[in-house]
Design a protein around this motif. Structure first.
Motif, short mmCIF file in Angstrom:
data_model
loop_
_atom_site.label_atom_id
_atom_site.label_comp_id
_atom_site.label_asym_id
_atom_site.label_seq_id
_atom_site.Cartn_x
_atom_site.Cartn_y
_atom_site.Cartn_z
N TYR A 1 0.83 -1.21 0.00
CA TYR A 1 0.00 0.00 0.00
C TYR A 1 0.86 1.26 0.00
O TYR A 1 0.54 2.25 -0.67
CB TYR A 1 -0.93 0.01 1.22
CG TYR A 1 -1.57 1.36 1.45
CD1 TYR A 1 -2.60 1.81 0.63
CD2 TYR A 1 -1.10 2.20 2.47
CE1 TYR A 1 -3.16 3.06 0.82
CE2 TYR A 1 -1.66 3.45 2.67
CZ TYR A 1 -2.69 3.87 1.85
OH TYR A 1 -3.23 5.12 2.03
N GLU B 1 -5.44 5.08 4.24
CA GLU B 1 -6.64 4.42 3.70
C GLU B 1 -6.70 2.95 4.09
O GLU B 1 -7.77 2.40 4.36
CB GLU B 1 -6.67 4.56 2.17
CG GLU B 1 -6.83 5.98 1.67
CD GLU B 1 -6.70 6.04 0.15
OE1 GLU B 1 -6.93 5.00 -0.51
OE2 GLU B 1 -6.37 7.12 -0.36
N TYR C 1 -9.83 1.14 5.86
CA TYR C 1 -10.48 0.02 5.17
C TYR C 1 -10.54 -1.22 6.06
O TYR C 1 -11.59 -1.86 6.19
CB TYR C 1 -9.74 -0.28 3.87
CG TYR C 1 -10.16 -1.55 3.19
CD1 TYR C 1 -11.35 -1.63 2.46
CD2 TYR C 1 -9.36 -2.69 3.25
CE1 TYR C 1 -11.74 -2.80 1.82
CE2 TYR C 1 -9.72 -3.87 2.61
CZ TYR C 1 -10.92 -3.92 1.90
OH TYR C 1 -11.29 -5.09 1.27
N TYR D 1 -11.35 5.58 -1.37
CA TYR D 1 -10.02 4.98 -1.24
C TYR D 1 -9.24 5.15 -2.56
O TYR D 1 -9.03 4.18 -3.29
CB TYR D 1 -10.13 3.49 -0.91
CG TYR D 1 -10.93 3.17 0.31
CD1 TYR D 1 -10.49 3.54 1.58
CD2 TYR D 1 -12.14 2.49 0.22
CE1 TYR D 1 -11.22 3.23 2.72
CE2 TYR D 1 -12.88 2.17 1.34
CZ TYR D 1 -12.43 2.55 2.59
OH TYR D 1 -13.14 2.25 3.71
N LEU E 1 -5.81 3.12 -2.34
CA LEU E 1 -6.05 1.70 -2.09
C LEU E 1 -6.79 1.05 -3.27
O LEU E 1 -6.56 -0.12 -3.58
CB LEU E 1 -6.85 1.52 -0.80
CG LEU E 1 -7.03 0.08 -0.30
CD1 LEU E 1 -5.68 -0.55 0.00
CD2 LEU E 1 -7.93 0.04 0.93
#
Length: 699
Positions: free
Chosen positions: A515, A589, A593, A618, A621
């Motif tokens: 990420y 994010e 999430y 997002y 993401l």
């Protein structure tokens, strides 16, 4: 009453019987007249030979079929006399030069092109359709020179001239090049990265081919797979040859820095060395995400095939006996009837039908064993009452079949789930893989030595796949909002027990590290602000060096701007948000999430549609999810991947090119394979040109 004499017969202008209503539309009446006879009857008279035929009797009408046969089948003596001369002459011009033959009647039929009543003949369109037919249906190119095919085409339209093989090759290459140019434009607009599925092909010669298919998710969150290249290489199993082919393909399609993963059909034992060599070679030329840990992926169908073949081979003797037993029963109707009677006496409740397997499809071997297992008592009884039958498996053999079938069912059900999914994204595969791994781990601990031995043989190779791919499988299922890390925690606790936290940390660290790579990339503007940004750019370009004092002044007076200028207010609001983000950075994010509640599991849930809707929430993401979910975990799956039934094929790792394709030039082979894949995504037949005039053909 006497019949009327010939002299009294009315001429062809005579009025038809009053019972005949309406105007006669059949063209047969160009060659016949109706003559009234006694008793209210009428007969049809041929204008050429003067023969008469039944037409009406009272209220009954005889019809015109027999009259048409008299004309069209040359039953008329006048037509018979003209037959030889008509065969020697062409219809139309030469018949007029022969004198008299033009009087031979010709019934006309009118034709319209189905669906296109005003169609015009377009030879270029016909040639294009012929080339596409050859591509899509794998016809040999020399079909265009076969006399029967040429005659067939000429019968449809004599004006269409079929090309020779050389010219048809040029047409196919032109189609390939045209479709490739269109696809290059499509790839230029892909928002994320592309993953490759690599297939190895062999020929009867020493040559080999490599197929490269690209899989990606477009800006509308639709999954696609397209064939990119079909290259001939001297040694397709060499890591250097494969890496060079991949580099060449990425350069050819302008995607050098957009490669995400590659999926291979290779043997378990060589996977580590193979993956390492590819990773090292390609990492020098291309940027790999997560330090290449997700780079090389193994095909899920391939591991299912390998494990299934191994477990079937472990009882090959018993499989042979069962196969021969079924052959014996099906050799004659009397034996089938006798076997059915035995089954009925034993009250066997099975509704399955005995059938032989196909050695190239392991699922058919499984279904053959499963059905035979339910009739095991019938086979035993049959051996005692039929001296010609001596292939019945022993009780121990049936026990082995029972255990093998129980674990083959795991593979069979898993393969059917994958094959039954139209567009399987990568998150689907974790569910299947962890269940098999869990079942095999538990079976190894069984106190039954037969169960333990079968499970050990299966687990040896499946565990290798699990270790190689569980990270990418786990990251993919985390991108599913119905499961996230929760399913990974649950499944790891089942598989690893007390050590699960250690393996879970590897997955969690990998997700966060991946990420961070996506979060560091610049994000595209959302659609709501694209137009404003473009206007701002144009305004900035109009003034090369705007005075700094004017800029500061505009910022100070921003609150005094007219109320109607909503665009300026929104831009100021964006600046305000940017300042807050610096002083109060938002939580990542990925953390938001993972901490949100799981989405309810509904059968109609579509993961790509969910990410499409939530990509605004997002932005970083969702870019990661797009690339991860687009990984081809299954070589034959997804759009353009081929038949889903190939999940059951034996030896999917090496495909064999047929003798005809092997004889063609490599560039033509590539054009045929790639164009066939590309053409299936567009209409094959386009509407022809039209004209106000109705097309008529005469015969």
């Amino acid at each position: 009453m006497e019949l009327t004499s010939d002299a009294e017969i009315p001429n062809e202008e005579a009025t038809p019987p009053p019972r005949r209503r309406g105007r006669k539309k059949s063209q047969v009446w160009d060659h016949f007249t109706i003559e009234n006879v006694s008793g209210g009857c009428a007969r049809a008279c041929c204008k050429l030979c003067k023969q008469t035929f039944a037409y009406s009797s009272g209220s009954k009408i005889a019809g015109t079929s027999h009259l048409k046969r008299h004309i069209t089948q040359a039953s008329c003596p006048m037509i018979k006399n003209e037959k030889r001369s008509r065969l020697a002459l062409t219809a139309g011009n030469e018949s007029e030069q022969d004198g008299g033959s033009s009087e031979v009647p010709q019934l006309k039929r009118r034709y319209r092109v189905s669906g296109y009543p005003n169609a015009l003949f377009d030879p270029e369109r016909s040639l294009n359709c012929l080339a596409k037919m050859i591509i899509l249906h794998d016809y040999p190119l020399h079909i265009v020179e076969q006399p029967a095919f040429v005659a067939f085409v000429e019968s449809l339209n004599p004006r269409f001239k079929v090309l020779d093989v050389g010219s048809m090759e040029g047409e196919i290459l032109a189609i390939y090049q045209r479709e490739k140019e269109n696809l290059v434009q499509t790839f230029a607009n892909i928002p994320g990265r592309i993953s490759l599925a690599i297939g190895l092909w062999t020929t009867s010669q020493t040559l080999g081919y490599i197929s490269l298919a690209g899989q990606f998710i477009d800006s509308d969150w639709k999954l696609h797979r397209r064939m990119l290249n079909f290259m001939m290489v001297s040694s397709p199993h060499s890591e250097n040859a494969l890496s060079e082919a991949i580099s060449l393909s990425l350069s050819d399609w302008n995607m050098k820095d957009r490669l995400f993963t590659i999926t291979l059909d290779n043997d378990c034992s060589s996977h580590d060395i193979y993956s390492a060599n590819l990773r090292d070679h390609l990492s020098n030329k291309h940027t790999l995400m997560l330090r290449g840990q997700l780079f090389v992926v193994r095909c899920y169908a391939h591991i299912l095939n390998v494990v299934a073949q191994d477990v079937i081979a472990s009882i090959h003797g018993t499989v042979y006996n069962i196969r021969e037993s079924i052959k014996f029963v099906k050799a004659s109707p009397s034996r089938e009837e006798k076997f059915a009677e035995i089954s009925l006496q034993l009250e066997i409740p099975s509704t399955k039908t005995l059938s032989l397997d196909m050695t190239t499809q392991w699922n058919t071997t499984y279904t053959m064993l499963e059905a035979a297992l339910e009739y095991k008592q019938a086979f035993t009884v049959l051996e005692t009452c039929d001296d010609n039958y001596n292939e019945a498996p022993s009780a121990e053999d049936w026990r082995k079949v029972e255990v093998v079938c129980a674990y083959l069912k795991l593979l069979y059900d898993s393969a059917n789930v994958i094959a039954g999914t139209a567009e399987p994204t990568s998150n689907v595969f974790y569910h299947e893989a962890w269940k098999i791994q869990h079942e095999l781990v538990n079976a190894i601990k069984s106190e039954d030595p037969m169960i333990s031995n079968v499970a050990k043989d299966m687990h040896e190779k499946f565990d290798k796949y699990w270790k190689d791919c569980n990270l990418v499988l786990a990251i993919a299922v985390v991108m599913d909002p119905r499961f996230k890390l929760k399913l990974v925690e649950f499944s790891f606790s089942k598989i690893y027990g007390e050590d699960s936290s250690r393996y879970l940390k590897v997955v969690s660290d990998g997700i966060h590290e991946l990420y961070q790579e996506y979060a560091a990339q610049p994000l595209p503007l959302t659609p709501a602000y694209v137009e404003q940004a473009e206007e701002a750019n144009h305004a900035g370009a109009a003034t090369t060096n705007p005075p700094s004092n004017e800029t500061e002044k505009s910022k100070k007076n921003a609150t005094a701007a007219p109320v109607g200028n909503a665009g300026d207010r929104l831009l100021d609001f964006d600046m305000y948000l940017s300042e807050i983000a610096v002083t109060q950075p938002a939580r990542p994010e990925i953390e938001q999430y993972l901490e949100e509640a799981l989405v309810p599991r509904h059968p109609e849930f579509e993961i790509l549609n969910w990410w499409k809707v939530n990509s605004v929430r997002y932005p970083a993401l969702s870019k990661m999810a797009r690339d991860v979910l687009g990984i081809p975990m299954f070589m034959a799956a997804g759009p353009g991947g081929g038949s889903a039934s190939s999940v059951f094929c034996v030896g999917t790792g090496n495909r064999v090119l047929d003798e005809y394709r092997s004889s063609l030039r490599p560039e033509l082979v590539e054009a045929l394979f790639c164009a066939k894949d590309w053409l299936q995504y567009q209409p094959i037949v386009e509407a022809p040109a039209t004209s106000p005039a109705i097309v008529k053909m005469e015969m």
